[in-house]
Motif scaffolding. Structure first.
Motif, mmCIF file in Angstrom:
data_model
loop_
_atom_site.group_PDB
_atom_site.id
_atom_site.type_symbol
_atom_site.label_atom_id
_atom_site.label_comp_id
_atom_site.label_asym_id
_atom_site.label_seq_id
_atom_site.Cartn_x
_atom_site.Cartn_y
_atom_site.Cartn_z
ATOM 1 N N ARG A 73 0.818 -1.212 0.000
ATOM 2 C CA ARG A 73 0.000 0.000 0.000
ATOM 3 C C ARG A 73 0.852 1.263 0.000
ATOM 4 N NH1 ARG A 73 -4.520 -1.574 -2.140
ATOM 5 N NH2 ARG A 73 -5.324 -3.440 -1.124
ATOM 6 N N ALA A 197 -2.230 6.746 -6.395
ATOM 7 C CA ALA A 197 -2.161 5.728 -5.346
ATOM 8 C C ALA A 197 -2.253 4.325 -5.939
ATOM 9 C CB ALA A 197 -3.284 5.950 -4.336
ATOM 10 N N GLN A 198 -3.132 4.135 -6.933
ATOM 11 C CA GLN A 198 -3.266 2.818 -7.562
ATOM 12 C C GLN A 198 -1.997 2.443 -8.317
ATOM 13 O OE1 GLN A 198 -6.798 3.676 -9.824
ATOM 14 N NE2 GLN A 198 -8.169 2.717 -8.330
ATOM 15 N N GLN A 200 1.041 3.501 -7.652
ATOM 16 C CA GLN A 200 2.089 3.227 -6.675
ATOM 17 C C GLN A 200 1.880 1.894 -5.976
ATOM 18 O OE1 GLN A 200 1.906 6.651 -4.145
ATOM 19 N NE2 GLN A 200 3.210 7.904 -5.471
ATOM 20 N N THR A 201 0.634 1.472 -5.851
ATOM 21 C CA THR A 201 0.332 0.232 -5.145
ATOM 22 C C THR A 201 0.570 -1.001 -6.007
ATOM 23 O OG1 THR A 201 -1.312 1.316 -3.739
ATOM 24 C CG2 THR A 201 -1.475 -1.082 -3.965
ATOM 25 N N ASP A 312 -11.226 3.201 -3.176
ATOM 26 C CA ASP A 312 -10.029 3.326 -4.001
ATOM 27 C C ASP A 312 -9.917 2.215 -5.043
ATOM 28 O OD1 ASP A 312 -9.626 1.305 -2.194
ATOM 29 O OD2 ASP A 312 -7.587 1.890 -1.648
#
Length: 456
Positions: A73, A197-198, A200-201, A312
């Motif tokens: 995460r 964020a997606q 990077q995850t 998310d």
């Protein structure tokens, strides 16, 4: 130069490792590895092992999806990015760039030396060999559509490169091409529409060469309904306080039994949208679903029953724009696969009719045969030009809805015709598995009915 010498150094072989797997998934993996071992040839158990693999995938199962890796995460420390659109050269020129030509040379060698020899056994086993998946990973296929800033290999948007790669792979085998391209479809979707964020995850799992390997991942749009319309989905996504609840059944899920990440299409407030769903989530079940063609892709069904995902998990927008582009890019990929398989049929048939003699001369000397082969060549080239034109417009960020619609209509109709004529020209040989045209014919029939799975 052999294909192996072109692989990237430090590449990892084999499928991604997992700490836990369900019993059925473990059994499938075990019999697959057994069937690929040279030991069984020495002890005379080849037929028994192949039968075990075939029975496992053919008879079907319905179990919870395997628990995959835990996606970090925290993610990578770089900012999110979108693939840059290529600048127009101002002329109608579909010639591949130098970078695309270099990539194409390697992929063609991969298709010739790795995919083509493994195709028949993979079709029979309904599963891709681990060696093929590892070779595709070493070439960099899973990160073809990922921006260079995020660990990918292309500086600009690569719809054209993706179409060229799909075409080249399909000349080896369409089923194996789909199996090797499926993880890249998910990575490309996250690169195109994912939030920072997606990206990077999830993207580090596809781009980090020091990790456990590229995860099996599937883009799931299709559903097992008659006259399926990708814009009228039966799978639903309902909002709740914590995010969304997904219910429905998806079909044509590539390597669903071992997939660790799914991109699932569902109706949200009456508009189709995409959602990221990790394997092992409560309410997910996978069921084997062997098909007429594209069998080497290990197709399955994904059952979603009250699957809860966070806010998310939404990939892209809620107004259907990203989803519509996803459908078009997927159809473009299937057109490229049809072109490659059609070229394989044409090449094989030309050699056959020139070498096969009847009444003291090659059968290609007969006008009925020669005209049929000529028509096949014309149709393959027409399919290729329409597909390349649609891909070039997508690469430049231009509207390509009309072009991909024309390409899909032509590739669906003429692709099936090329497969049928290939079988016809071989006569009785076209009906038996000794020659690959019967498999190519079955694969080409998938072009008009498949949605999702691959993306350029």
């Amino acid at each position: 130069m052999s294909f192996i010498s072109n692989l990237r150094p430090g590449g990892r072989h084999g499928l991604s490792s997992r700490e836990t797997r369900d019993p059925i998934g473990l059994a499938v993996a075990a019999v697959n590895r057994l069937a690929q071992s040279e030991l069984i040839d020495r002890v005379g158990l080849r037929k028994q092992a192949e039968h075990a693999v075939y029975s496992t995938t053919r008879n079907g199962f319905r179990v919870a999806t395997a628990a995959g890796r835990t996606f970090a995460r925290a993610g990578r420390r770089t900012a999110g990015a979108r693939p840059a659109t290529a600048a127009s050269r101002g002329v109608f020129d579909l010639t591949p760039t130098d970078d695309e030509a270099m990539l194409l040379d390697v992929v063609r060698e991969l298709a010739t030396e790795v995919l083509r020899p493994a195709a028949s056994a993979a079709d029979e086993a309904c599963a891709p060999p681990a060696e093929v998946l590892a070779a595709a990973q070493d070439v960099g296929l899973p990160v073809l559509g990922v921006p260079e800033e995020l660990g990918g290999i292309m500086e600009e948007r690569s719809a054209t490169a993706g179409a060229l790669v799909a075409e080249a792979l399909a000349q080896g085998d369409m089923g194996l091409a789909v199996a090797t391209l499926a993880p890249g479809a998910v990575a490309t979707a996250i690169g195109l529409w994912g939030t920072e964020a997606q990206q990077q995850t999830y993207l580090p799992a596809f781009t980090d060469s020091s990790g456990p390997g590229v995860p099996a991942a599937a883009l799931t749009l299709a559903e097992p309904t008659v006259l399926f319309d990708p814009f009228e989905l039966a799978t639903t996504a309902l909002r709740d306080d914590d995010g969304f609840v997904l219910d429905g059944v998806k079909s044509a899920v590539v390597r669903g039994a071992e997939a660790e990440l799914f991109v699932v299409a569902a109706m949200l407030d009456g508009i189709p949208a995409l959602f990221l769903v990790e394997s092992g989530t409560d309410g997910l079940e996978v069921e084997a679903d062997p098909s007429m063609g594209v069998r080497a892709a290990a197709l399955s069904r994904l059952h979603l029953t009250g699957v809860r995902v966070g806010e998310d998990a939404l990939l892209g927008d809620t107004d259907g724009i990203a989803y519509a582009e996803c459908v078009r890019l997927s159809r473009l990929a299937w057109c490229a696969l049809a072109v490659g398989t059609g070229q394989a049929v044409l090449d094989y048939v030309k050699g056959y009719v020139n070498g096969r003699e009847a009444f003291g001369e090659p059968i290609s000397h007969r006008q009925s045969v020669a005209f049929m082969v000529a028509d096949m060549a014309i149709e393959v080239q027409a399919m290729r030009l329409l597909t390349w034109k649609a891909a070039s417009r997508a690469t430049r960020g231009q509207d390509f809805a009309r072009e991909v619609g024309l390409a899909r209509q032509l590739c669906t109709e003429k692709g099936m015709r090329i497969g049928l004529d290939g079988v016809q020209l071989l006569g009785g040989h076209g009906f038996v598995k000794e020659h690959p045209v019967e498999r190519w014919y079955r694969d080409l029939r998938a072009v008009g009915v498949m949605e999702g799975a691959v993306l350029v």
